[in-house]
Design an enzyme around this catalytic site. Structure first.
Site, PDB file in Angstrom:
ATOM      1  N   ASP A 151      49.921  27.571  23.834  1.00  0.00           N
ATOM      2  CA  ASP A 151      49.058  27.565  22.663  1.00  0.00           C
ATOM      3  C   ASP A 151      49.908  28.057  21.483  1.00  0.00           C
ATOM      4  O   ASP A 151      51.037  28.532  21.679  1.00  0.00           O
ATOM      5  CB  ASP A 151      47.862  28.482  22.896  1.00  0.00           C
ATOM      6  CG  ASP A 151      46.965  28.601  21.681  1.00  0.00           C
ATOM      7  OD1 ASP A 151      46.565  27.554  21.137  1.00  0.00           O
ATOM      8  OD2 ASP A 151      46.677  29.732  21.261  1.00  0.00           O
ATOM      9  N   ASP A 164      48.561  29.690  17.746  1.00  0.00           N
ATOM     10  CA  ASP A 164      48.086  30.900  17.065  1.00  0.00           C
ATOM     11  C   ASP A 164      47.572  31.922  18.073  1.00  0.00           C
ATOM     12  O   ASP A 164      46.744  31.606  18.928  1.00  0.00           O
ATOM     13  CB  ASP A 164      46.979  30.544  16.066  1.00  0.00           C
ATOM     14  CG  ASP A 164      47.503  29.732  14.903  1.00  0.00           C
ATOM     15  OD1 ASP A 164      48.386  30.225  14.192  1.00  0.00           O
ATOM     16  OD2 ASP A 164      47.037  28.591  14.726  1.00  0.00           O
TER      17      ASP A 164
END
Length: 232
Positions: free
Chosen positions: A12, A14
């Site tokens: 992922d 953020d």
């Protein structure tokens, strides 16, 4: 259980690779105030790991259909850029883990709920774009997280079977998406803590990317599996 052999790792962005969720929180609260509304923690936390259209729907559901989305987004972008200053911060251990995997020939992909232009800009400014083989953004798929499409497309682009991929996520929706894609998923919590549901979808919960690397280092060859005990 961790795939053995491990064909790829999908990150992922953020809150996982980039240390940006706290900055977004400040920007979101500030932008909301600038358009005459008061953000609350429960609403903000519901945005994490969700694509823009989901957060937009949540904003309108909470504040009403007349909530000024365009002005809100404009203020949010301006606040985020001011908070970033001259660079986008990395999470501890992010570069080391990416370089560790690259040195061992393990393909590295990104699956993010951000738009491609923003994702590539932030990764470039953080100095890690070149360490990723594949970037799959919200604008590259029909359905965002928690739908598994972002992770499935990343695996396809990496030439890896989803069941042979390790996914690293910090959000509940991200864990749901990666698990639904069939990937072994490790949660590295940032602003959200794992619930019983989320723990059940993970092969482990580790507290940092440094711990992820330590777990992977416990095997003689990364592509031959990792020590399951380290993932607890």
């Amino acid at each position: 259980m961790i795939p053995d052999p491990l064909e790829a790792v999908v990150f992922d962005m953020d809150g996982l690779l980039l240390n940006t969720e706290a900055l977004y929180r400040t920007a979101i609260f500030e932008a909301c105030a600038r358009v005459g509304h008061e953000m609350v923690d429960a609403l903000h936390l519901s945005f994490i790991g969700s694509p823009k259209e989901t957060s937009a729907a949540l904003l309108k559901a909470h504040f009403g259909p007349d909530f000024p989305l365009l002005d809100y987004y404009r203020h949010c972008r301006a606040a985020f850029e001011r908070l970033c200053g001259s660079g986008v911060p990395l999470k501890p251990g992010a570069r080391d883990l990416l370089e560790f995997l690259k040195d061992r020939g393990v393909p590295r992909g990104l699956a993010t709920s951000s738009d491609r232009d923003a994702a590539e800009d932030h990764l470039r400014r953080a100095g890690v774009l070149e360490l990723l083989d594949v970037v799959v953004a919200r604008t590259d798929v029909a359905s965002g997280k928690p739908h598994p499409e972002t992770f499935l497309k990343a695996a396809e682009a990496l030439g890896a079977a989803p069941t042979r991929c390790l996914a690293l996520e910090d959000s509940h929706n991200g864990v749901r998406a990666a698990s639904a894609a069939g990937m072994a998923t490790i949660m590295v919590p940032d602003m959200l803590r794992p619930t019983d549901e989320i723990r059940a979808l993970c092969v482990g919960v580790l507290q940092s990317l440094c711990e992820v690397q330590e777990a992977l280092e416990q095997t003689a060859a990364v592509c031959s599996g990792v020590d399951r005990r380290a993932l607890g």
